[in-house]
Motif scaffolding. Structure first.
Motif, PDB file in Angstrom:
ATOM      1  N   ASP A 354       0.817  -1.210   0.000  1.00  0.00           N
ATOM      2  CA  ASP A 354       0.000   0.000   0.000  1.00  0.00           C
ATOM      3  C   ASP A 354       0.852   1.263   0.000  1.00  0.00           C
ATOM      4  O   ASP A 354       0.366   2.348  -0.304  1.00  0.00           O
ATOM      5  N   ILE A 355       2.126   1.151   0.367  1.00  0.00           N
ATOM      6  CA  ILE A 355       3.008   2.318   0.406  1.00  0.00           C
ATOM      7  C   ILE A 355       3.586   2.505  -0.993  1.00  0.00           C
ATOM      8  O   ILE A 355       4.612   1.953  -1.336  1.00  0.00           O
ATOM      9  N   ASP A 356       2.893   3.279  -1.808  1.00  0.00           N
ATOM     10  CA  ASP A 356       3.300   3.371  -3.196  1.00  0.00           C
ATOM     11  C   ASP A 356       3.738   4.766  -3.614  1.00  0.00           C
ATOM     12  O   ASP A 356       4.095   4.979  -4.763  1.00  0.00           O
ATOM     13  N   GLU A 357       3.698   5.707  -2.707  1.00  0.00           N
ATOM     14  CA  GLU A 357       4.118   7.058  -3.060  1.00  0.00           C
ATOM     15  C   GLU A 357       5.225   7.504  -2.117  1.00  0.00           C
ATOM     16  O   GLU A 357       5.074   7.475  -0.909  1.00  0.00           O
ATOM     17  N   GLU A 358       6.332   7.923  -2.685  1.00  0.00           N
ATOM     18  CA  GLU A 358       7.502   8.310  -1.900  1.00  0.00           C
ATOM     19  C   GLU A 358       7.176   9.391  -0.894  1.00  0.00           C
ATOM     20  O   GLU A 358       7.638   9.373   0.243  1.00  0.00           O
ATOM     21  N   LYS A 359       6.301  10.335  -1.278  1.00  0.00           N
ATOM     22  CA  LYS A 359       6.007  11.464  -0.396  1.00  0.00           C
ATOM     23  C   LYS A 359       5.218  11.047   0.839  1.00  0.00           C
ATOM     24  O   LYS A 359       5.173  11.782   1.819  1.00  0.00           O
ATOM     25  N   ASP A 360       4.560   9.886   0.800  1.00  0.00           N
ATOM     26  CA  ASP A 360       3.755   9.442   1.925  1.00  0.00           C
ATOM     27  C   ASP A 360       4.574   8.738   3.000  1.00  0.00           C
ATOM     28  O   ASP A 360       4.094   8.517   4.104  1.00  0.00           O
ATOM     29  N   ILE A 361       5.787   8.350   2.680  1.00  0.00           N
ATOM     30  CA  ILE A 361       6.566   7.526   3.598  1.00  0.00           C
ATOM     31  C   ILE A 361       7.164   8.375   4.713  1.00  0.00           C
ATOM     32  O   ILE A 361       7.854   9.358   4.464  1.00  0.00           O
ATOM     33  N   THR A 362       6.886   7.976   5.952  1.00  0.00           N
ATOM     34  CA  THR A 362       7.441   8.662   7.115  1.00  0.00           C
ATOM     35  C   THR A 362       8.740   8.013   7.551  1.00  0.00           C
ATOM     36  O   THR A 362       9.702   8.690   7.908  1.00  0.00           O
ATOM     37  N   ILE A 363       8.766   6.684   7.541  1.00  0.00           N
ATOM     38  CA  ILE A 363       9.966   5.906   7.877  1.00  0.00           C
ATOM     39  C   ILE A 363      10.269   4.983   6.706  1.00  0.00           C
ATOM     40  O   ILE A 363       9.381   4.299   6.215  1.00  0.00           O
ATOM     41  N   LYS A 364      11.538   4.955   6.270  1.00  0.00           N
ATOM     42  CA  LYS A 364      11.888   4.147   5.091  1.00  0.00           C
ATOM     43  C   LYS A 364      13.145   3.326   5.342  1.00  0.00           C
ATOM     44  O   LYS A 364      14.231   3.858   5.529  1.00  0.00           O
ATOM     45  N   ASN A 365      12.957   2.005   5.372  1.00  0.00           N
ATOM     46  CA  ASN A 365      14.077   1.044   5.470  1.00  0.00           C
ATOM     47  C   ASN A 365      15.057   1.392   6.596  1.00  0.00           C
ATOM     48  O   ASN A 365      16.271   1.426   6.399  1.00  0.00           O
ATOM     49  N   VAL A 366      14.515   1.628   7.773  1.00  0.00           N
ATOM     50  CA  VAL A 366      15.352   1.991   8.920  1.00  0.00           C
ATOM     51  C   VAL A 366      15.797   0.728   9.656  1.00  0.00           C
ATOM     52  O   VAL A 366      14.984  -0.152   9.963  1.00  0.00           O
ATOM     53  N   SER A 367      17.092   0.643   9.950  1.00  0.00           N
ATOM     54  CA  SER A 367      17.629  -0.506  10.689  1.00  0.00           C
ATOM     55  C   SER A 367      18.672  -0.023  11.698  1.00  0.00           C
ATOM     56  O   SER A 367      19.565   0.766  11.336  1.00  0.00           O
ATOM     57  N   PHE A 368      18.549  -0.464  12.925  1.00  0.00           N
ATOM     58  CA  PHE A 368      19.585  -0.257  13.941  1.00  0.00           C
ATOM     59  C   PHE A 368      19.304  -1.200  15.113  1.00  0.00           C
ATOM     60  O   PHE A 368      18.191  -1.722  15.254  1.00  0.00           O
ATOM     61  N   LYS A 369      20.316  -1.419  15.936  1.00  0.00           N
ATOM     62  CA  LYS A 369      20.186  -2.300  17.086  1.00  0.00           C
ATOM     63  C   LYS A 369      20.544  -1.553  18.362  1.00  0.00           C
ATOM     64  O   LYS A 369      21.436  -0.707  18.361  1.00  0.00           O
ATOM     65  N   VAL A 370      19.810  -1.881  19.427  1.00  0.00           N
ATOM     66  CA  VAL A 370      20.063  -1.283  20.741  1.00  0.00           C
ATOM     67  C   VAL A 370      20.410  -2.414  21.704  1.00  0.00           C
ATOM     68  O   VAL A 370      19.601  -3.316  21.921  1.00  0.00           O
ATOM     69  N   LYS A 371      21.607  -2.359  22.258  1.00  0.00           N
ATOM     70  CA  LYS A 371      22.029  -3.396  23.195  1.00  0.00           C
ATOM     71  C   LYS A 371      21.352  -3.206  24.556  1.00  0.00           C
ATOM     72  O   LYS A 371      20.994  -2.085  24.917  1.00  0.00           O
ATOM     73  N   PRO A 372      21.203  -4.283  25.328  1.00  0.00           N
ATOM     74  CA  PRO A 372      20.623  -4.148  26.667  1.00  0.00           C
ATOM     75  C   PRO A 372      21.457  -3.209  27.532  1.00  0.00           C
ATOM     76  O   PRO A 372      22.686  -3.164  27.414  1.00  0.00           O
ATOM     77  N   SER A 373      20.765  -2.430  28.371  1.00  0.00           N
ATOM     78  CA  SER A 373      21.409  -1.507  29.321  1.00  0.00           C
ATOM     79  C   SER A 373      22.338  -0.520  28.624  1.00  0.00           C
ATOM     80  O   SER A 373      23.379  -0.152  29.150  1.00  0.00           O
ATOM     81  N   SER A 374      21.956  -0.107  27.424  1.00  0.00           N
ATOM     82  CA  SER A 374      22.750   0.892  26.693  1.00  0.00           C
ATOM     83  C   SER A 374      21.854   2.074  26.343  1.00  0.00           C
ATOM     84  O   SER A 374      20.635   1.999  26.434  1.00  0.00           O
ATOM     85  N   MET A 375      22.508   3.157  25.904  1.00  0.00           N
ATOM     86  CA  MET A 375      21.773   4.361  25.528  1.00  0.00           C
ATOM     87  C   MET A 375      21.940   4.627  24.037  1.00  0.00           C
ATOM     88  O   MET A 375      23.048   4.741  23.541  1.00  0.00           O
ATOM     89  N   THR A 376      20.797   4.727  23.352  1.00  0.00           N
ATOM     90  CA  THR A 376      20.789   5.084  21.938  1.00  0.00           C
ATOM     91  C   THR A 376      20.032   6.396  21.781  1.00  0.00           C
ATOM     92  O   THR A 376      18.897   6.524  22.250  1.00  0.00           O
ATOM     93  N   ALA A 377      20.668   7.362  21.147  1.00  0.00           N
ATOM     94  CA  ALA A 377      20.021   8.653  20.892  1.00  0.00           C
ATOM     95  C   ALA A 377      19.608   8.714  19.436  1.00  0.00           C
ATOM     96  O   ALA A 377      20.301   8.221  18.548  1.00  0.00           O
ATOM     97  N   ILE A 378      18.422   9.291  19.200  1.00  0.00           N
ATOM     98  CA  ILE A 378      17.955   9.526  17.829  1.00  0.00           C
ATOM     99  C   ILE A 378      17.875  11.029  17.635  1.00  0.00           C
ATOM    100  O   ILE A 378      17.181  11.731  18.379  1.00  0.00           O
ATOM    101  N   VAL A 379      18.589  11.547  16.660  1.00  0.00           N
ATOM    102  CA  VAL A 379      18.616  12.992  16.415  1.00  0.00           C
ATOM    103  C   VAL A 379      18.298  13.256  14.951  1.00  0.00           C
ATOM    104  O   VAL A 379      18.389  12.368  14.104  1.00  0.00           O
ATOM    105  N   GLY A 380      17.917  14.494  14.681  1.00  0.00           N
ATOM    106  CA  GLY A 380      17.590  14.882  13.319  1.00  0.00           C
ATOM    107  C   GLY A 380      16.675  16.085  13.327  1.00  0.00           C
ATOM    108  O   GLY A 380      16.179  16.506  14.380  1.00  0.00           O
ATOM    109  N   ALA A 381      16.422  16.635  12.159  1.00  0.00           N
ATOM    110  CA  ALA A 381      15.562  17.814  12.044  1.00  0.00           C
ATOM    111  C   ALA A 381      14.115  17.446  12.376  1.00  0.00           C
ATOM    112  O   ALA A 381      13.729  16.270  12.326  1.00  0.00           O
ATOM    113  N   SER A 382      13.318  18.447  12.724  1.00  0.00           N
ATOM    114  CA  SER A 382      11.901  18.218  12.999  1.00  0.00           C
ATOM    115  C   SER A 382      11.231  17.590  11.784  1.00  0.00           C
ATOM    116  O   SER A 382      11.464  17.998  10.641  1.00  0.00           O
ATOM    117  N   GLY A 383      10.403  16.561  12.048  1.00  0.00           N
ATOM    118  CA  GLY A 383       9.685  15.896  10.965  1.00  0.00           C
ATOM    119  C   GLY A 383      10.448  14.789  10.284  1.00  0.00           C
ATOM    120  O   GLY A 383       9.971  14.234   9.286  1.00  0.00           O
TER     121      GLY A 383
END
Length: 593
Positions: A354-383
């Protein structure tokens, strides 16, 4: 009509037995109510038997006895009728409100984007209140009205066939008119409910935005919007009534005309010897009440159209698919987080195709891992999708492609409760309930003792200001926490999360709107909250996340880079750009030109 009876009985569930008992007692109440008529018939029958010369004392005492039984039996049966109606109505709706509340807790957050808050509010409040007060009585009128009308028709046919025919013709005509009223009401009720929801939405919008309206001197225009919505609702209601009033008049006119015909025909038949005086007297007296059950059916038809519209709106809320319909209660043993090729769109909340328009995608092919008892920060511009990622990890929405696993288990295999018992969240915009401070903190653990609550408050650096309040922990915070400052609300929300004590903590801009003085307290509180936890934090202030085990840099829904602070500032990328801008901003000064 049968469909409505079935829907109400299905809604009643285990309390349906009380509705059925109320109908049974109501039926016997109707029998006791008709006993005085039997007494009158018996009196005239005996008087006629003695050639209208005298009445025996035994007959009089029997008539008095029938009256007494009628009064006592009527009081007892009415008592149980109203008692069981009340029990069934109140308990049925109380159960339904709890059921809807539990259902709403398990729907994806997209439900609240697709449906107006006015619709949901009206369904839970006014619609259920109408069902609560009217459903048992409505069933009583429909079922007993039908039974009584049939019995009355048979009785009249036995006593006098011609008068019975008059009753049946009037009954059929009245029911046809009643059906026409029902069809009109059903068509109009939908539009009426839509305008009611629109009026509720306008009111909620005005109340929420009243400060903005005042600030920009728009209060006049804003009240015009409310006035128009209520005017439209009033017009819709009036339109319905204008259409129904002629039919209501015809309905009642038919019954009254039939009653008049019976009143004239009965003595005429008695004079012509077609019936006895006793029978004629009984029929004349009965004619004033014999159509009452039918009139109740007419009233019930009006209630029925509203009941159907109410139940349809309630069903609309209940039928929205829950997000964890196939979920299981899973106990996790490890708390690493694996985000793998995740894509998501708010516009298309279906499957990957159903995701057929590039402009509609909020998250695209995101991959990362968070280890137990660790801190991962997510940063970036608004939106760029930072907050959306935390909503996906906590399963407020489901991913449309890829997967998110915690402890090796796909979060879509969990029930919401079994997943979220492992996750605490602290949002940028804190919501507190209109309750005491202690109950707001206990929201993290309803079974917590006072000592545990105080300990959490001390760790969250809010114990001191709470004890300085007039009522301490029993202070009411107001709707949304209006009685507290932003920093105080934030610390109470952190105390709540500390009390929940989950292995995973999600922080979404927890210090974004806090003044420097409160930020020190809140940072200390957060440090207490995240000890030995698996932590994902969203922050614009890069100083607060430079010690993170890893920093995920997002740009337009995709991962631009991943690394530590030291690694990222060595690269010519988005993170270094943000860091340089922030460092330059720290030197800004406001001067009087």
């Amino acid at each position: 009509m049968l469909r409505m009876i079935k829907k109400i009985l299905n809604l009643s569930g285990e309390y349906g037995k009380y509705i059925k008992l109320s109908i049974v007692f109501s039926f016997f109440s109707g029998i006791f109510a008709s006993m005085p008529l039997m007494s009158v018939f018996y009196f005239f029958y005996k008087f006629e038997e003695n050639n209208y010369s005298h009445i025996e004392k035994d007959t009089i005492w029997k008539c008095v006895g029938i009256f007494a039984i009628s009064i006592i039996g009527g009081i007892i049966t009415k008592y149980f009728t109203y008692r069981f109606q009340g029990v069934s109505g109140y308990y049925m709706v109380a159960k339904e409100r709890l059921s809807i509340g539990d259902h709403l807790r398990r729907v994806p957050m997209s439900f609240f984007n697709k449906n107006s808050l006015g619709d949901v509010t009206m369904a839970i409040t006014s619609d259920l209140q109408y069902v609560e007060s009217q459903a048992p009585q409505l069933l009583d009128w429909i079922i007993n009205g039908t039974i009584t009308s049939v019995i009355s028709a048979i009785t009249l046919m036995i006593f006098n066939f011609k008068l019975g025919i008059i009753f049946i013709i009037a009954l059929i005509a009245a029911l046809l008119i009643c059906n026409a009223m029902q069809n009109i009401g059903k068509d109009e009720a939908v539009g009426q409910k839509e305008r009611q929801s629109k009026a509720a939405n306008s009111t909620l919008e005005y109340i929420r935005g009243i400060a903005t309206f005042k600030m920009y001197r728009m209060s006049g225009k804003s009240t015009d919007k409310i006035k128009n919505s209520y005017r439209e609702y009033g017009t819709a209601c009036a339109k319905t009534e204008y259409k129904l009033i002629p039919l209501c008049g015809l309905f009642l006119g038919t019954l009254k005309a039939a009653c008049g015909v019976i009143i004239i025909a009965a003595p005429y038949m008695a004079l012509n010897g077609e019936t006895t005086i006793a029978t004629a007297a009984m029929i004349i007296i009965a004619s004033f009440n014999v159509f009452s059950p039918v009139e109740n059916l007419g009233v019930a038809s009006g209630m029925l159209r509203m009941m159907e519209a109410n139940l349809d709106r309630i069903d609309k809320v209940k039928q929205f698919e829950v997000i964890d319909a196939d979920g299981k209660n899973i106990e996790l043993k490890s708390f690493d987080i694996d985000v793998s090729n995740v894509s998501f769109s708010y516009e298309n909340r279906g499957k990957k195709e159903d995701i057929d328009e590039e402009k509609d995608i909020t998250i695209k092919n995101v991959s990362f891992k968070v280890k137990p008892s660790s801190m991962t920060a997510i940063v970036g511009a608004s939106g760029c999708g930072k907050t959306t990622m935390t909503r996906l990890v906590s399963r407020f929405f489901d991913v449309q492609a890829g997967s998110i696993k915690i402890g090796g288990m796909d979060i879509r295999e969990h029930t919401c409760d079994s997943l979220l018992k492992n996750i605490s969240m602290v949002f940028q915009n804190v919501y507190l309930f209109n309750d005491t401070i202690i109950n707001n903190i206990r929201f993290g653990n309803p079974n917590a003792t006072m000592e545990e609550v105080v300990d959490a408050a001390i760790k969250a650096r809010c114990h001191e200001f709470i004890t300085n309040l007039p009522n301490g922990y029993d202070t009411m915070v107001g709707e949304g926490g209006a009685a507290l400052s932003g920093g105080e609300k934030q610390r109470i929300s952190i105390a709540r999360a500390i009390l929940k004590d989950t292995p995973i903590v999600l922080l979404d801009e927890a210090t974004a709107n806090i003044d420097p003085e409160n930020e020190v307290y809140i940072q200390d509180a957060i440090n207490e909250l995240v000890k030995d936890k698996t932590l994902i934090v969203i922050a614009h202030r890069l100083n607060t996340v430079k010690d993170a085990d890893q920093i995920v840099v997002m740009d337009n829904g995709e991962i631009s880079d991943i690394g530590t602070h030291k690694e990222l500032i060595k690269k010519e990328g988005i993170y270094k750009c943000f860091w340089d801008i922030r460092q330059n901003a720290n030197a800004w000064q406001v001067r009087n030109a």
